[in-house]
Enzyme design. Structure first.
Site, mmCIF file in Angstrom:
data_model
loop_
_atom_site.group_PDB
_atom_site.id
_atom_site.type_symbol
_atom_site.label_atom_id
_atom_site.label_comp_id
_atom_site.label_asym_id
_atom_site.label_seq_id
_atom_site.Cartn_x
_atom_site.Cartn_y
_atom_site.Cartn_z
ATOM 1 C CD GLN A 20 -2.200 0.808 2.895
ATOM 2 O OE1 GLN A 20 -1.672 0.889 3.608
ATOM 3 N NE2 GLN A 20 -3.812 1.622 2.615
ATOM 4 N N GLY A 21 0.910 1.962 -0.905
ATOM 5 C CA GLY A 21 1.440 3.192 -1.089
ATOM 6 C C GLY A 21 1.009 4.375 0.002
ATOM 7 C CE1 TYR A 22 -3.680 3.505 -0.509
ATOM 8 C CE2 TYR A 22 -5.017 4.889 1.447
ATOM 9 C CZ TYR A 22 -4.782 4.532 0.039
ATOM 10 O OH TYR A 22 -6.532 3.601 0.380
ATOM 11 C CB SER A 23 2.400 6.865 5.127
ATOM 12 O OG SER A 23 0.475 7.754 5.804
ATOM 13 C CB SER A 39 3.270 -2.979 5.797
ATOM 14 O OG SER A 39 2.641 -1.868 6.271
ATOM 15 C CD GLU A 91 -4.178 0.441 6.434
ATOM 16 O OE1 GLU A 91 -5.163 1.212 5.892
ATOM 17 O OE2 GLU A 91 -3.730 0.167 6.625
ATOM 18 C CD GLU A 116 -3.606 10.768 18.863
ATOM 19 O OE1 GLU A 116 -3.114 9.935 18.466
ATOM 20 O OE2 GLU A 116 -3.772 10.281 20.066
#
Lengths: 412, 382
Positions: free
Chosen positions: A133-136, A168, A251, A390
């Site tokens: 997964q390429g998110y952050s 990951s 997720e 948060e």
């Protein structure tokens, strides 16, 4: 609802098939080294894992409710519940673990084109391709929509430049589902696309990140003129944020499962003292009838009660969504609570083991004691990955409770 | 075991909500308090509740009830909790009738249970003797005399004690003060010689009484259950009570939370709604999560009571999970509700204070969070 008799037939057939096809070693508790993630680089420590995966994949039962058309099992909700009950009955291991199954597949089925599904879904079902997964990004964590990795159209391909972080198992994955900026002139949420490409493509490099636990499950991932086929853009140009949010719900549902460990530990068949916090406390304190420290005993009781109530809530959420709505806003609540519970569990294990939980390596510490220390450190990421606690609380406040959104005022 | 309401239960819940909203707002309790009402509940309302069949909800059809289960009684209690409705539902229906149903002889059941359903009979369970709930710590003595018994002792926190026609008294026929064996239950007419009942005015404006028994002479037929061996049955009755009170607390905490949420969406400071402040949003989101867990714990415990296959041990565990969790969260939610209201939350004129007061009494009743965590640990062998 299907007729009871029909479901009972299905149960009998399933039971017989599992009896005949689930290898003996696949009916023993899972060990970390034998978890099957699939992919082009897959290795099978236990050869029976491979047999089990292939037999289950042939029936589509690695993804029981996915459509038959794309290689899935085509089962109804009721049938898939029966399948999982029958697998539990013989302690069958899950044949395949993958982000393809838990994250990408569900959104691809919802939003992908027929061609995209035909190309990717069967390989997820069979465990042939391992996804990451390429998110952050380094500058885009909780504020994910500010991401900067750019994709520019060149003929029938996109050219991708930028970098991702906390990817990951990127070093073990074959393909990536990736959020990229396809328009910089519009508000940040409106210029993002969701695209799939091969990690073996020229210009893609990965570098593992060493964590406080000493392990490296995450990578930095760099794109230097990497190319992706335009046909692999999912859900339409600049519509990636909607896809991204939907995928995050899947997720979160998966991560919230971590919190179930606290209540599952005491079920039969477990072998380690560490599976049960209260047993660990008694063992390491030398207690026989009850935990001799009343403060620790009360805290553990509170933890166990919360774990039980959480497990009941997960179950209730499943019962309530049986009409097929899929995960909803309560997935944020479950994710948040589940992560906090898992962290509490490790804090209590640390208190219970005393100095035996403070070793790093070497003599004087058993393997399962070192594992507690490392997992305690690992658990701290539970409330950061997949959206921090948060952020989850923000989502609950806004979407579930309907409280006014201060952030959107600021951003305007 | 189902954690979602059946269609019938949902219909009952909706009709109970409509009834409570229309007829029993918090102002009814406020009125009873302000007028120092002698009964402490509204007789007219209670009559209507009887007509709706609420008193017979969990009582078997053989004894005049409607056999709708504890799941049915639970949703009624939950809705009555929303407006802090004061009625004989808990003392008479939940505890008293359950004691007779669980421990009574055929004669006792067929004579008394129909009178609960019709409203002719009000009951009260007298168990606690000291400021903390410790059900096996019973000093009140019952000494055999001829065919009957003579009772001596004091009881406190007797819910509805001053309005009950009959008292279910927990007394010791043998054994030492903490022994589980030697505990017996007796059904005593409230007007028997030697019984004196003093109403206590509680912070939640609901009914409670102190009871003293001085050489109270009763016949052998007053015994409820086996002499000296009532503790297992009593425990089941207490667990039914704990689960039912947890259901009532669930309604109260949801309402207190809803009232607070509305306030966060109305009150402006610094030119914006206070509900836009993250400092309040996160606390509201955490309360919401805790209330969701409470709901699951209550549903699971109620549905276990209606499941003949569930053992007493399993029910004990679920009762303690529910009562521990609800007591803890009721305290959290009611404290936060007052805090988030600011100054207005401190005024008697505003209802939110009633919710905090009721939360404390209900939390302590039949064991607080600490009691039930301790019990849960013991039940699970740690």
């Amino acid at each position: 609802m299907q007729a009871i008799a029909q479901l009972e037939d299905f149960r009998q057939e399933t039971r017989a098939w599992l009896e005949a096809n689930c290898p003996a070693s696949m009916r023993t508790p899972m060990v970390d080294a034998e978890v099957v993630w699939g992919g082009r680089k897959a290795t099978f420590v236990n050869p029976e894992s491979k047999v089990w995966l292939e037999r289950m994949a042939d029936k589509g039962w690695t993804t029981p409710t996915w459509p038959k058309e794309y290689g899935g099992g085509g089962l109804s909700k009721e049938e898939s519940i029966i399948l999982s009950q029958e697998m539990a009955r013989i302690n069958a291991r899950p044949p395949l673990n993958s982000f393809g199954i838990s994250m990408l597949g569900p959104v691809l089925l919802e939003s992908g084109t027929h061609e995209q599904k035909m190309e990717h879904i069967p390989k997820i079902v069979r465990g042939e391709i391992r996804w990451c997964q390429g998110y952050s990004e380094p500058g885009s964590g909780s504020d994910l929509a500010s991401l900067n990795t750019k994709a520019v159209l060149d003929g029938d391909e996109y050219v991708i430049n930028g970098s991702k972080v906390w990817t990951s198992y990127a070093d073990k994955a074959d393909w990536i589902f990736c959020l990229v900026r396809t328009d910089s002139e519009v508000p940040k949420h409106a210029g993002i696309s969701f695209i799939l490409f091969d990690m073996d493509a020229p210009g893609v490099t990965t570098k593992p990140i060493k964590l406080i636990s000493g392990m490296s499950p995450f990578c930095e991932t760099f794109f230097d003129n990497a190319r992706a086929k335009a046909t692999n853009l999912v859900g339409g140009l600049n519509n990636g944020w909607a896809i991204a949010k939907r995928l995050l719900q899947h997720e979160r549902t998966m991560i919230s499962g971590f919190g179930l460990a606290g209540s599952q530990g005491d079920r039969g068949g477990t072998t380690s003292t560490m599976d049960s916090v209260e047993r660990a406390a008694m063992y390491y304190r030398g207690d026989t009838d009850k935990i001799s420290d009343p403060g620790l005993r009360d805290e553990i009781a509170q933890f166990k009660i919360d774990s039980a109530a959480f497990a009941l809530t997960s179950q209730r959420s499943i019962e309530e969504s049986k009409q097929g709505q899929g995960p909803n806003a309560t997935s944020s609540m479950l994710k948040n609570y589940g992560c906090e519970l898992n962290k509490r569990r490790y804090e209590l294990l640390l208190s219970s083991l005393g100095s035996q939980a403070l070793g790093w390596e070497g003599e004087g510490f058993a393997n399962d004691e070192i594992a507690v220390t490392r997992e305690w450190l690992r658990s701290k990421a539970n409330s950061i990955e997949g959206g921090t606690s948060e952020v989850q609380l923000n989502v609950i406040a806004k979407r579930v409770l309907g409280l006014p959104d201060m952030l959107s005022l600021v951003q305007k | 075991m189902s954690l979602v309401l059946s269609e019938d239960q949902q219909l009952l819940k909706d009709s109970a909500k409509a009834f409570v909203d229309q007829n029993a707002p918090v102002s009814v309790l406020r009125g009873l308090r302000d007028s120092k009402d002698a009964l402490g509940y509204d007789q007219n309302l209670w009559r209507q509740m009887l007509e709706l069949g609420w008193a017979g909800m969990a009582i078997p059809e053989a004894y005049g009830g409607f056999e709708f289960g504890y799941g049915g009684l639970g949703v009624v209690l939950e809705e009555s909790g929303r407006t802090l409705l004061s009625s004989p539902l808990i003392a008479t229906v939940l505890l008293g009738a359950s004691a007779i149903n669980e421990l009574g002889s055929e004669t006792q059941k067929s004579e008394l249970l129909p009178k609960v359903v019709s409203g002719e009979l009000l009951l009260a369970l007298a168990i606690d003797e000291k400021p903390h709930h410790r059900p096996n710590r019973i000093e009140t003595s019952a000494v055999k005399a001829g065919d009957g018994y003579v009772l001596n002792g004091c009881k406190t926190f007797v819910l509805d004690g001053h309005i009950a026609n009959k008292l279910v008294v927990v007394a010791r026929t043998s054994g030492a003060i903490d022994d589980e064996s030697g505990i017996s239950l007796f059904l005593i007419d409230a007007n028997t010689d030697g019984v004196s009942i003093n109403r206590s005015w509680m912070v939640d404006s609901r009914n409670s009484a102190m009871l003293s028994l001085n050489d109270v002479k009763i016949g052998g037929d007053a015994l409820l259950g086996a002499e000296g061996n009532a503790y297992p049955g009593l425990t089941r009755v207490l667990d039914i009570g704990r689960i039912g009170v947890a259901a009532e607390m669930l309604g109260s905490m949801q309402q207190a939370f809803d009232i607070t949420l509305d306030y966060l969406k109305q009150r402006e400071q610094f030119g914006v709604l206070i509900g836009s402040f993250q400092g309040l949003q996160h606390r509201a989101a955490e309360m919401y999560s805790e209330i969701e867990l409470c709901k699951s714990a209550v549903r699971a415990a109620l549905s276990a009571l209606d499941d003949a296959e569930k053992t007493d041990a399993k029910i004990a565990e679920l009762a303690s999970i529910a009562k521990a969790k609800l007591s803890e969260v009721a305290t959290l939610v009611s404290n936060e509700a007052v805090q988030m209201h600011g100054g207005i939350g401190m005024t008697d004129e505003y209802d939110i204070g009633f919710y905090m007061k009721r939360a404390r009494v209900a939390s302590a009743f039949l064991g607080d969070a600490l009691f039930h965590r301790d019990r849960y640990a013991s039940l699970n062998g740690f």
